[in-house]
Scaffold this active site. Sequence first.
Site, short mmCIF file in Angstrom:
data_model
loop_
_atom_site.label_atom_id
_atom_site.label_comp_id
_atom_site.label_asym_id
_atom_site.label_seq_id
_atom_site.Cartn_x
_atom_site.Cartn_y
_atom_site.Cartn_z
N CYS A 112 -39.27 -28.57 -77.71
CA CYS A 112 -39.61 -29.32 -78.91
C CYS A 112 -38.40 -30.04 -79.50
CB CYS A 112 -40.29 -28.38 -79.91
SG CYS A 112 -41.23 -29.21 -81.20
N HIS A 113 -37.97 -29.71 -80.71
CA HIS A 113 -36.81 -30.32 -81.36
C HIS A 113 -35.50 -29.61 -80.99
CE1 HIS A 113 -40.03 -32.01 -83.83
NE2 HIS A 113 -39.18 -32.93 -84.21
#
Length: 189
Positions: A112-113
Site C-alpha cells: 500500500c503506502h
Amino acid sequence: MNELDGVTVAFLAAPEGTEQVELTSPWQAVLDHGGTPRLVSTEAGKIRAFNHLDRGDEFTVDAVAANTSAADFDALVLPGGVANPDFLRTDRHAVDFVSGFFARGKPVAVICHGPWTLIEAGAVNGRTLTSWPSLRTDLLNAGARWVDQEVVICVDGPNTLVSSRKPADLSAFDRALVSAFAGRPADVV
C-alpha cells in the site's frame, strides 16, 4: 507448515495510522508458517491501528527502532495506511532500521503506502515494485519502476523485495512474503 521455523520477522509500524488488516494478515501468515513476528515501532508501549479512517485495535510493541537493528531479525514487513509510512519516513531511527535490511540483503515485504518509507531509506532506485496507485509518481521520481500488479517480487537489488497494492491483494501478498522469507524461489519481475 513450518517453513518459517526459526525466522523472526520485524513488522515496523508508527504509533498511529497503520492499516490494521495490512498488519494482522501478514502477521498471521508468518505465525501460520512457523515464524516469529515482532512489532517494532518508534515508541514503546502500544500502537493504534486503523480500519481505513476508523480507529482499530491496539497492539503491543516488542521493540523500539532506536534500540534494535536489522541484525536482530531475518526479514521485514512494512504495512501501509496513509499516516503510518508518512510518520515513519520522518523518523531517522525508523529509516535507519529499514535501510539495515537492504544493507544486509535481508528480504523486505511492503504494501500500500508503505513504500514511502523505502523511498526515504534510498531503497527503491532501480527496483521494480507496486503500491497504492497514488505513490506511482513518488516511486518513479525516486528511480523505481512502478507496475500495477497484485504482487511483485523483485530480486534486482541487494535483497528480495515483495510489494503489493492494497488490502484486496493480501492473499497474494501473504503467499509471496512467506515464500521470500523461506528463501524459496518465486515468480519474479
